[in-house]
Design an enzyme around this catalytic site. Structure first.
Site, short mmCIF file in Angstrom:
data_model
loop_
_atom_site.label_atom_id
_atom_site.label_comp_id
_atom_site.label_asym_id
_atom_site.label_seq_id
_atom_site.Cartn_x
_atom_site.Cartn_y
_atom_site.Cartn_z
N LYS A 205 -5.86 -12.50 2.45
CA LYS A 205 -6.11 -11.30 3.25
C LYS A 205 -7.40 -11.43 4.07
CE LYS A 205 -3.59 -8.03 0.30
NZ LYS A 205 -3.67 -6.71 -0.41
N TYR B 65 4.04 -3.19 5.53
CA TYR B 65 3.80 -2.30 4.40
C TYR B 65 4.60 -0.99 4.49
CZ TYR B 65 0.02 -5.11 2.37
OH TYR B 65 -0.71 -6.09 1.75
N ASN C 299 -8.49 -6.73 -1.59
CA ASN C 299 -8.30 -7.50 -2.82
C ASN C 299 -7.81 -8.93 -2.61
OD1 ASN C 299 -5.76 -6.81 -2.10
ND2 ASN C 299 -5.24 -5.69 -3.96
N HIS D 16 -2.25 -11.27 -1.31
CA HIS D 16 -0.99 -10.53 -1.47
C HIS D 16 0.04 -11.47 -2.07
CE1 HIS D 16 2.67 -8.23 -0.55
NE2 HIS D 16 3.17 -9.39 -0.16
N GLU E 280 9.98 -10.77 3.03
CA GLU E 280 8.64 -10.97 3.56
C GLU E 280 8.51 -12.35 4.22
OE1 GLU E 280 6.03 -9.99 0.25
OE2 GLU E 280 6.60 -7.88 0.37
P1 GDP Z 1 -0.08 -5.32 -5.23
O1 GDP Z 1 1.39 -5.57 -5.33
O2 GDP Z 1 -0.86 -5.79 -6.44
O3 GDP Z 1 -0.67 -5.87 -3.94
O4 GDP Z 1 -0.32 -3.74 -5.21
P2 GDP Z 1 0.49 -2.51 -4.56
O5 GDP Z 1 1.87 -2.93 -4.11
O6 GDP Z 1 0.38 -1.37 -5.51
O7 GDP Z 1 -0.38 -2.12 -3.28
C1 GDP Z 1 -0.31 -2.90 -2.10
C2 GDP Z 1 -1.71 -3.04 -1.55
O8 GDP Z 1 -2.20 -1.77 -1.16
C3 GDP Z 1 -2.77 -3.56 -2.53
O9 GDP Z 1 -2.77 -4.97 -2.65
C4 GDP Z 1 -4.06 -3.05 -1.91
O10 GDP Z 1 -4.49 -3.88 -0.83
C5 GDP Z 1 -3.61 -1.71 -1.34
N1 GDP Z 1 -3.93 -0.62 -2.27
C6 GDP Z 1 -3.34 -0.31 -3.46
N2 GDP Z 1 -3.91 0.76 -4.03
C7 GDP Z 1 -4.90 1.15 -3.18
C8 GDP Z 1 -5.86 2.20 -3.18
O11 GDP Z 1 -5.92 3.00 -4.11
N3 GDP Z 1 -6.71 2.28 -2.11
C9 GDP Z 1 -6.64 1.39 -1.06
N4 GDP Z 1 -7.51 1.53 -0.02
N5 GDP Z 1 -5.75 0.40 -1.01
C10 GDP Z 1 -4.90 0.27 -2.05
#
Ligand code: GDP
Length: 142
Positions: A14, A54, A117, A120, A131
Site C-alpha cells: 500500500k 473497494y 496498514n 492488502h 482482484e
Molecule cells: P483486511 O482484509 O485485513 O484488509 O481488512 P478489511 O477487509 O476489514 O478492511 C479493508 C481495509 O480497510 C483495511 O485493510 C484498512 O486499510 C481499511 N480499514 C479497515 N478498518 C478501518 C478503520 O476502522 N478505519 C480506517 N481508516 N480504515 C480501515
C-alpha cells in the site's frame, strides 16, 4: 490462470509502505516466505479506481478515508503463487489492526494504523480471481 486458481492470490504493497521506502523490504519478506511472483507493477490509483476496488466497503464509515489513502501515492500490485496462497498471504500479513498483529507479520513490522496498514491481501480464492483480473491482463502474467 484458472488451472492454478487455488495457488494464486492478489496482494498490494500500500501507499504508506511505498512512501516509507519499504517496498524492497516487503518484497524480500514475500520471497523469503516462499511466494513466487507471477505479476507485479507499480501504479498510482485514481480515486475512482480505488473506489471500484473497494466497492464492497462503500457503506462502511471509513470508505472515504480508505479510498483517499489508497489513491494518495503509488502502490505495488502483486500476483503471488504458493500452495494455499490466499491463507498463506493473509497469515504473513497479520491482523488488519497492526496493534493486534502477531510478531513476525508484515503489518506488525510495517503498518502504523488500522487504516494505513502496509499491505492488502484477498480474503478468498473467489475474490483473488476478481482482484487479479481488476489489475492484471493475461499478458502481464509470467
Ligand atoms: P483486511 O482484509 O485485513 O484488509 O481488512 P478489511 O477487509 O476489514 O478492511 C479493508 C481495509 O480497510 C483495511 O485493510 C484498512 O486499510 C481499511 N480499514 C479497515 N478498518 C478501518 C478503520 O476502522 N478505519 C480506517 N481508516 N480504515 C480501515
Amino acid at each position: 490462470m484458472a488451472e492454478q486458481a487455488g495457488n494464486l492470490t492478489f496482494g498490494i504493497i500500500k501507499p504508506d509502505a511505498v512512501r516509507a521506502g519499504r517496498t524492497g523490504a516487503v518484497l524480500q519478506r514475500v520471497l523469503d516466505a516462499g511466494f513466487r511472483l507471477r505479476a507485479m507493477k507499480l501504479i498510482h490509483l485514481t480515486r475512482r479506481e480505488a473506489e471500484g476496488f473497494y466497492e464492497v466497503h462503500r457503506e462502511r464509515p471509513f470508505f472515504g478515508e480508505l479510498t483517499a489513502f489508497m489513491s494518495s501515492g503509488p502502490c505495488v500490485v502483486l500476483a503471488l503463487e504458493k500452495e494455499g496462497a490466499v491463507r498463506a498471504w493473509r497469515d504473513l500479513m497479520g491482523a488488519t489492526d497492526p496493534a493486534k498483529a502477531d510478531e513476525g507479520t508484515l503489518r506488525k513490522e510495517f503498518a502504523s494504523s488500522i487504516g494505513e496498514n502496509a499491505v492488502h491481501g484477498s480474503d478468498s480464492e473467489e475474490n483473488a480471481q476478481i482482484e487479479l483480473a481488476y489489475f492484471f491482463s493475461r499478458l502481464e502474467f509470467v
